[in-house]
Design a protein around this motif. Sequence first.
Motif, short mmCIF file in Angstrom:
data_model
loop_
_atom_site.label_atom_id
_atom_site.label_comp_id
_atom_site.label_asym_id
_atom_site.label_seq_id
_atom_site.Cartn_x
_atom_site.Cartn_y
_atom_site.Cartn_z
N THR A 19 -0.97 -72.08 14.66
CA THR A 19 -0.79 -73.42 14.12
C THR A 19 -2.16 -74.09 14.02
O THR A 19 -3.13 -73.60 14.60
CB THR A 19 0.12 -74.26 15.05
N VAL A 25 2.00 -68.08 17.04
CA VAL A 25 3.41 -67.93 16.67
C VAL A 25 3.56 -66.59 15.95
O VAL A 25 2.77 -66.26 15.07
CB VAL A 25 3.92 -69.11 15.80
N ARG A 27 6.35 -63.90 14.04
CA ARG A 27 7.66 -63.78 13.41
C ARG A 27 7.90 -62.31 13.07
O ARG A 27 7.00 -61.60 12.66
CB ARG A 27 7.72 -64.61 12.13
N VAL A 51 11.43 -65.60 16.18
CA VAL A 51 10.13 -66.25 16.31
C VAL A 51 9.79 -66.33 17.80
O VAL A 51 10.66 -66.56 18.63
CB VAL A 51 10.11 -67.65 15.65
N THR A 52 8.53 -66.05 18.13
CA THR A 52 8.03 -66.17 19.49
C THR A 52 6.80 -67.06 19.48
O THR A 52 6.11 -67.16 18.46
CB THR A 52 7.68 -64.80 20.10
N TRP A 53 6.49 -67.66 20.60
CA TRP A 53 5.38 -68.62 20.69
C TRP A 53 4.41 -68.26 21.80
O TRP A 53 4.75 -67.55 22.74
CB TRP A 53 5.93 -70.02 20.94
N ALA A 57 4.04 -64.52 21.81
CA ALA A 57 3.75 -64.16 20.41
C ALA A 57 2.59 -63.18 20.34
O ALA A 57 2.65 -62.18 19.62
CB ALA A 57 3.44 -65.41 19.60
N VAL A 95 14.80 -68.17 18.52
CA VAL A 95 13.56 -68.43 19.23
C VAL A 95 13.64 -67.61 20.51
O VAL A 95 14.47 -67.88 21.38
CB VAL A 95 13.37 -69.93 19.53
N SER A 129 10.64 -74.91 19.73
CA SER A 129 9.78 -75.35 18.65
C SER A 129 10.62 -75.76 17.46
O SER A 129 11.81 -75.53 17.41
CB SER A 129 8.85 -74.22 18.24
N TYR A 131 9.50 -74.95 14.04
CA TYR A 131 8.61 -74.35 13.05
C TYR A 131 9.46 -73.84 11.92
O TYR A 131 10.18 -72.88 12.07
CB TYR A 131 7.83 -73.21 13.71
#
Length: 150
Positions: A19, A25, A27, A51-53, A57, A95, A129, A131
């Motif tokens: 970001t 992030v 995907r 999605v992972t953060w 991620a 997520v 999140s 996103y």
Amino acid sequence: MNNVSLIGRLTKDPELRYTPSGVAVARFTLAVNRTFSNQQGERQADFINIVTWRKTAENTANFLRKGSLAGIVGHIQTGSYDGQDGKRVFTVEVVAENVQFLEPKSTQSAPNGNGNTNGYQQQQNAPQSNYGGQEAFNQSVKIDEDDLPF
């Protein structure tokens, strides 16, 4: 209650981005076999966007590849955005708060040579999140029943 548990194989390598504030992030799409076969005896799969953060991620992008078997625990998140054609696009994704690598490292290639000696990698505690803005995935990947660990 909003809980999801999935086991499946990645349909392509995870896509890692950051970001503007520097938060990682990743995907990817997970192909998960359905529990039944169609009339021709073929097993079908669902293709679920994940999605992972943050650190999860980065670890996911470093250690998982197309075809990797992974377990995901997380929650469903919905959203929407205005597409390039001006139409409203609705999204559904999981997520992942916990990603389990379900194959030994020796069957996967880790590009950064991180030195994980136990053969497995686990990440936890990805934050929630909002996103949005993902492309739709229209892919077909056949997964044999023998590929699943149960």
